[in-house]
Design a protein around this motif. Structure first.
Motif, PDB file in Angstrom:
ATOM      1  N   VAL A   1       0.803  -1.252  -0.097  1.00 59.00           N
ATOM      2  CA  VAL A   1       0.061  -0.031   0.024  1.00 59.00           C
ATOM      3  C   VAL A   1       0.908   1.163  -0.110  1.00 59.00           C
ATOM      4  O   VAL A   1       1.676   1.515   1.051  1.00 59.00           O
ATOM      5  CB  VAL A   1      -0.926  -0.036   1.301  1.00 59.00           C
ATOM      6  N   SER A   2       0.702   2.045  -1.226  1.00 56.96           N
ATOM      7  CA  SER A   2       1.846   3.417  -1.380  1.00 56.96           C
ATOM      8  C   SER A   2       0.641   4.426  -1.324  1.00 56.96           C
ATOM      9  O   SER A   2      -0.657   4.379  -1.691  1.00 56.96           O
ATOM     10  CB  SER A   2       2.586   3.164  -2.398  1.00 56.96           C
TER      11      SER A   2
ATOM     12  N   ILE B   1      -5.886   7.712  -7.054  1.00 58.00           N
ATOM     13  CA  ILE B   1      -6.429   6.408  -6.427  1.00 58.00           C
ATOM     14  C   ILE B   1      -5.707   5.082  -6.528  1.00 58.00           C
ATOM     15  O   ILE B   1      -4.977   5.007  -7.635  1.00 58.00           O
ATOM     16  CB  ILE B   1      -7.787   6.478  -7.166  1.00 58.00           C
ATOM     17  N   ASN B   2      -5.621   4.388  -5.708  1.00 57.78           N
ATOM     18  CA  ASN B   2      -5.135   2.989  -5.800  1.00 57.78           C
ATOM     19  C   ASN B   2      -6.252   1.891  -5.331  1.00 57.78           C
ATOM     20  O   ASN B   2      -6.837   2.442  -4.297  1.00 57.78           O
ATOM     21  CB  ASN B   2      -3.995   2.995  -4.653  1.00 57.78           C
ATOM     22  N   GLN B   3      -6.028   1.002  -6.036  1.00 58.18           N
ATOM     23  CA  GLN B   3      -7.335   0.078  -5.696  1.00 58.18           C
ATOM     24  C   GLN B   3      -6.580  -1.481  -5.352  1.00 58.18           C
ATOM     25  O   GLN B   3      -5.436  -2.038  -5.973  1.00 58.18           O
ATOM     26  CB  GLN B   3      -8.033  -0.532  -6.901  1.00 58.18           C
ATOM     27  N   TYR B   4      -7.118  -2.034  -4.417  1.00 56.60           N
ATOM     28  CA  TYR B   4      -6.682  -3.266  -4.014  1.00 56.60           C
ATOM     29  C   TYR B   4      -7.751  -4.152  -3.831  1.00 56.60           C
ATOM     30  O   TYR B   4      -8.902  -4.086  -3.367  1.00 56.60           O
ATOM     31  CB  TYR B   4      -5.886  -3.161  -2.697  1.00 56.60           C
TER      32      TYR B   4
ATOM     33  N   LEU C   1      -8.064   6.814  -1.706  1.00 60.45           N
ATOM     34  CA  LEU C   1      -7.628   8.079  -2.353  1.00 60.45           C
ATOM     35  C   LEU C   1      -7.282   9.106  -1.713  1.00 60.45           C
ATOM     36  O   LEU C   1      -7.068   9.132  -0.525  1.00 60.45           O
ATOM     37  CB  LEU C   1      -9.100   8.544  -2.717  1.00 60.45           C
ATOM     38  N   ASP C   2      -6.350   9.890  -2.390  1.00 62.20           N
ATOM     39  CA  ASP C   2      -5.564  11.116  -1.844  1.00 62.20           C
ATOM     40  C   ASP C   2      -6.104  12.245  -2.717  1.00 62.20           C
ATOM     41  O   ASP C   2      -5.448  12.304  -4.011  1.00 62.20           O
ATOM     42  CB  ASP C   2      -4.118  10.717  -1.843  1.00 62.20           C
ATOM     43  N   LEU C   3      -6.816  13.114  -2.389  1.00 64.98           N
ATOM     44  CA  LEU C   3      -7.546  14.189  -3.304  1.00 64.98           C
ATOM     45  C   LEU C   3      -6.856  15.417  -3.179  1.00 64.98           C
ATOM     46  O   LEU C   3      -7.083  16.603  -3.661  1.00 64.98           O
ATOM     47  CB  LEU C   3      -8.870  14.390  -2.931  1.00 64.98           C
ATOM     48  N   TYR C   4      -5.378  15.516  -2.467  1.00 64.52           N
ATOM     49  CA  TYR C   4      -4.874  16.656  -2.377  1.00 64.52           C
ATOM     50  C   TYR C   4      -4.597  17.311  -3.656  1.00 64.52           C
ATOM     51  O   TYR C   4      -4.548  18.734  -3.592  1.00 64.52           O
ATOM     52  CB  TYR C   4      -3.210  16.337  -1.764  1.00 64.52           C
ATOM     53  N   ARG C   5      -4.207  16.713  -4.734  1.00 62.41           N
ATOM     54  CA  ARG C   5      -4.190  17.330  -6.045  1.00 62.41           C
ATOM     55  C   ARG C   5      -5.354  17.623  -6.785  1.00 62.41           C
ATOM     56  O   ARG C   5      -5.483  18.114  -7.883  1.00 62.41           O
ATOM     57  CB  ARG C   5      -3.359  16.643  -6.882  1.00 62.41           C
TER      58      ARG C   5
ATOM     59  N   VAL D   1     -13.730   2.283   1.162  1.00 64.37           N
ATOM     60  CA  VAL D   1     -13.264   3.687   0.359  1.00 64.37           C
ATOM     61  C   VAL D   1     -12.498   4.406   1.535  1.00 64.37           C
ATOM     62  O   VAL D   1     -13.315   4.931   2.250  1.00 64.37           O
ATOM     63  CB  VAL D   1     -14.326   4.323  -0.333  1.00 64.37           C
ATOM     64  N   VAL D   2     -11.383   4.705   1.411  1.00 63.72           N
ATOM     65  CA  VAL D   2     -10.693   5.439   2.323  1.00 63.72           C
ATOM     66  C   VAL D   2     -10.185   6.839   1.470  1.00 63.72           C
ATOM     67  O   VAL D   2      -9.617   6.758   0.577  1.00 63.72           O
ATOM     68  CB  VAL D   2      -9.309   4.966   2.874  1.00 63.72           C
ATOM     69  N   ILE D   3     -10.563   8.139   2.121  1.00 63.32           N
ATOM     70  CA  ILE D   3     -10.319   9.197   1.340  1.00 63.32           C
ATOM     71  C   ILE D   3      -9.292  10.031   2.165  1.00 63.32           C
ATOM     72  O   ILE D   3      -9.842  10.730   3.104  1.00 63.32           O
ATOM     73  CB  ILE D   3     -11.471   9.849   1.060  1.00 63.32           C
TER      74      ILE D   3
END
Ligand code: ADP
Ligand code: MG
Length: 146
Positions: free
Chosen positions: A60-61, A68-71, A80-84, A108-110
């Motif tokens: 997990v990076s 978004i990364n999916q596993y 998800l990292d919505l910083y951008r 879903v983790v944001i």
């Protein structure tokens, strides 16, 4: 049962462990909105949840650049990292957020949920991580529904 309330952790390992225990109990679709400054420990928390879903945390990076990364594990895990993200509805639609939220067995983790703008998440756990100095963190977990 997801524990709610304020927890204090003294190390990254303790934050990971708290999230791991939460991840282990998840058996239905669920959303986590992770609030906190850069370096608070949001990604550490996300990795803990992933580990609780039987995902190797080493895999997990942070989706800082990919957004978004999916596993695929015991449940589908979307990180998800919505910083951008600018918070425009189009961008979020392109990510397929709506579909993710309606998927069965999806966690879903944001990170940076502030960037969701007007996009409404109907029900979620809000996790607020605050640096208390050194390696100490306050982790406040609340259940919300709109
Ligand atoms: P964020 O995703 O919120 O920007 P990260 O999870 O990527 O933050 O990084 C948190 C950093 O803080 C890591 O280097 C981690 O080792 C460190 N850290 C120190 N103490 C803690 C703690 N109690 N909980 C979480 N992370 C901690
Ligand atoms: Mg992060």
């Amino acid at each position: 049962m997801i524990p709610t309330g304020e927890f204090t952790t003294q190390s990254a390992e303790e934050t990971f462990e708290l999230a791991y225990q939460i991840g282990e109990t998840i058996t239905a679709s669920m959303v986590f909105l992770l609030h906190g400054d850069l370096g608070a420990g949001k990604t550490v928390f996300a990795k803990g949840i992933a580990a609780g879903l039987n995902i190797d945390p080493a895999e997990v990076s942070s989706p800082t650049f990919t957004i978004i990364n999916q596993y695929d594990a015991r449940m589908q895990f979307y990180h998800l990292d919505l910083y951008r993200i600018e918070g425009e509805a189009d961008e979020l639609r392109e990510l397929g957020l709506e579909e993710m939220l309606n998927e069965p067995n999806a966690v879903v983790v944001i990170e940076w949920p502030e960037r969701l703008g007007g996009f409404k998440i109907p029900a979620a756990y809000e996790v607020n991580i605050r640096d208390l100095g050194g390696d100490a963190r306050s982790v406040l977990i609340e259940q919300i529904s709109r």
